[in-house]
Write an enzyme that holds these catalytic residues in place. Structure first.
Site, PDB file in Angstrom:
ATOM      1  N   ASN A   1       0.800  -1.223   0.000  1.00 36.94           N
ATOM      2  CA  ASN A   1       0.000   0.000   0.000  1.00 36.94           C
ATOM      3  C   ASN A   1       0.833   1.273   0.000  1.00 36.94           C
ATOM      4  O   ASN A   1       0.347   2.324  -0.409  1.00 36.94           O
ATOM      5  CB  ASN A   1      -0.937  -0.002   1.205  1.00 36.94           C
ATOM      6  CG  ASN A   1      -1.861  -1.197   1.202  1.00 36.94           C
ATOM      7  OD1 ASN A   1      -1.913  -1.950   0.234  1.00 36.94           O
ATOM      8  ND2 ASN A   1      -2.594  -1.387   2.287  1.00 36.94           N
TER       9      ASN A   1
ATOM     10  N   SER B   1      -4.833   8.617 -50.814  1.00 36.93           N
ATOM     11  CA  SER B   1      -5.976   7.809 -51.215  1.00 36.93           C
ATOM     12  C   SER B   1      -5.498   6.604 -52.006  1.00 36.93           C
ATOM     13  O   SER B   1      -4.525   6.687 -52.763  1.00 36.93           O
ATOM     14  CB  SER B   1      -6.946   8.633 -52.070  1.00 36.93           C
ATOM     15  OG  SER B   1      -7.979   7.821 -52.595  1.00 36.93           O
TER      16      SER B   1
END
Length: 502
Positions: A152, A328
């Site tokens: 922790n 493209s």
């Protein structure tokens, strides 16, 4: 397989390790142990391990080394064991093997599996140092390597150390972006273009002025990154399990921060309130918010670049971006703003990571157990920004070219230039000139001349578009023409257009 004592070697290339749930054979090629094996079986979800988080395992190892030295100073560890832990950590760092730190970043238990993975690797290596073989005969992963620690306080401390270093790298990256934009700001200081508000024509500015806005936003981001880094220098290390420091000897907390600062070369300090530090993770939400803000500024700029470069024949076409690939698979000659589009997608991911961090910071009661996903989200955002921004600089910003004629033509044609009429005369007259120009397809300059408000020479001076982007020049010229208007000394003779218009 021969039965052996827990942690000892068998004659089959395996050793037996035992934890609270029982015993398991472990391939002796591995430095990790039984709890790591269980984690591998329980949490193999994402394919991304704790070793994939830059600096995280290193941070845990440094904590283990600092803790060993602090426990030695506090009288908790014998010198031989402390030195073996430090040496084992150094060996792991110098001969880093990611496969030994293989716990998935998506694991439950508040990071216990990650902490134990490192504890086991260091313990087995330390035993090799002392006895020539793996096992826990001399150094135990919990008793010794994890002494005066808890998952922790170890995990959030290691997180902060790792993120501090990543943020430092990001600062350098963003500084490079600021420098690249500053160079373009100078290059385009005299390029007059049209500004746009609400996607509509507004007043002229320079392209350099527009870029200065981007630059300044990233300078602000640098200040925010410095604040975020400072949050990472305050650690909960020493809090142990719930903030009470239970299990730590007197003097340990001070010593572990001194040793860790020395090892990492960072000015580390204990958090002011350990209970707050374990319960609340809002600092991570703040750090993530800083990354989100930076990514948003990047995305906003990139969207603007896409708009300004749109066309090139049917769009704004104010700038040309470097062509990095065909745009493209079907339309020859098409070029896309691919690099800005990549950067915008990084923003989307950072935005999603921030949402994850926000939910994970909610927590409950005395510990936030979601730190693994917080770490994954925050570090992924930093890494993505660290990789995307240099590409954006080198493959886009550095090669931006201004289409000056297109920019000037749009600026000269804006009906918003009627603002100069409002400044010299009044708003109603400016509105009439704008309507007159719109109805007849004229520029504001030509409309003002046809309406006999200004002579051609006066209009040329007042509507020189560079004037609108230069505050000092603008103020002088407007004051001059305002005085002339008050004295009735502006414009040509009335030809009836003026009277019929207003």
């Amino acid at each position: 397989m021969n039965q052996t004592t827990p942690g000892s070697e068998s004659n089959t290339g395996e050793r037996i390790e035992t934890d609270a749930l029982g015993s398991r054979p472990i391939d002796d090629a591995h430095y990790y142990g039984i709890q790591t094996v269980r984690a591998l079986e329980n949490f193999s979800v994402s394919g991304k391990t704790i070793a994939d988080i830059p600096g995280f395992v290193e941070g845990i190892i440094h904590i283990k080394q600092a803790a060993a030295l602090a426990n030695l100073a506090a009288g908790g560890l014998p010198g031989e064991i402390a030195e073996a832990i430090v040496a084992a950590g150094e060996h792991c760092l110098e001969n880093f093997e990611p496969s030994q730190f293989s716990v998935d970043i998506y694991h439950g238990g508040g990071g216990t599996a990650a902490n134990m993975n490192v504890n086991e690797v260091i313990a087995n290596r330390a035993n090799e140092v002392l006895s020539g073989r793996k096992g826990y005969d001399h150094v135990h992963p919990n008793t010794d390597v994890n002494m005066a620690q808890s998952t922790n306080d170890v995990i959030p401390s290691a997180m902060k150390i790792a993120v501090y270093r990543l943020l430092s790298q990001l600062e350098h990256t963003v500084s490079g972006l600021v420098d690249a934009l500053a160079a373009k700001e100078v290059e385009f200081a005299s390029v007059i273009k049209l500004s746009r508000t609400c996607f509509q024509d507004a007043l002229p500015i320079t392209l350099g002025q527009q870029i200065s806005g981007y630059r300044h936003s990233f300078q602000r981001a640098l200040r925010d990154l410095e604040i975020a880094k400072a949050k990472c220098l305050h650690l909960p290390l020493g809090a142990t399990a719930v903030g009470t420091e239970f299990g730590a000897l007197p003097g340990y907390k001070a010593a572990v921060h001194v040793e860790l600062s020395r090892i990492t070369q960072l000015a580390l300090e204990p958090e002011e309130n350990f209970f707050d530090a374990l319960q609340n993770a809002d600092q991570w939400m703040s750090i993530s918010g800083t990354l989100k803000s930076l990514a948003l500024s990047m995305a906003k700029m990139c969207n603007d670049l896409r708009l300004m470069s749109s066309g090139p024949r049917a769009g704004f076409a104010e700038i040309t971006l470097p062509a990095v690939q065909p745009g493209s698979s079907i339309m020859p000659g098409k070029i896309n703003p691919a690099v800005p589009e990549m950067a915008i997608q990084v923003y989307f991911r950072v935005l999603g990571n921030d949402a994850t961090v926000t939910r994970a910071c909610e927590g409950e009661l005395d510990l936030n157990v979601w730190e693994s996903i917080i770490l994954n989200a925050v570090t992924e955002s930093i890494v993505l920004l660290n990789r995307a921004i240099p590409l954006l600089i080198s493959k886009c910003i550095a090669g931006i070219a201004a289409n000056e004629a297109t920019c000037r033509a749009a600026a000269e044609g804006s009906l918003a230039l009627s603002t100069a009429i409002a400044a010299v005369f009044d708003y109603p007259k400016a509105g009439s000139v704008a309507r007159f120009a719109a109805e007849r397809g004229l520029s504001i300059k030509d409309a003002a001349v046809q309406m006999a408000l200004l002579s051609q020479e006066e209009a040329e001076e007042l509507f020189e578009v560079s004037l609108f982007a230069d505050t000092l020049r603008y103020q002088k010229v407007i004051q001059k023409y305002r005085l002339l208007a008050q004295q009735g000394e502006l414009g040509g003779s009335s030809d009836g257009i003026t009277g019929s218009t207003w």
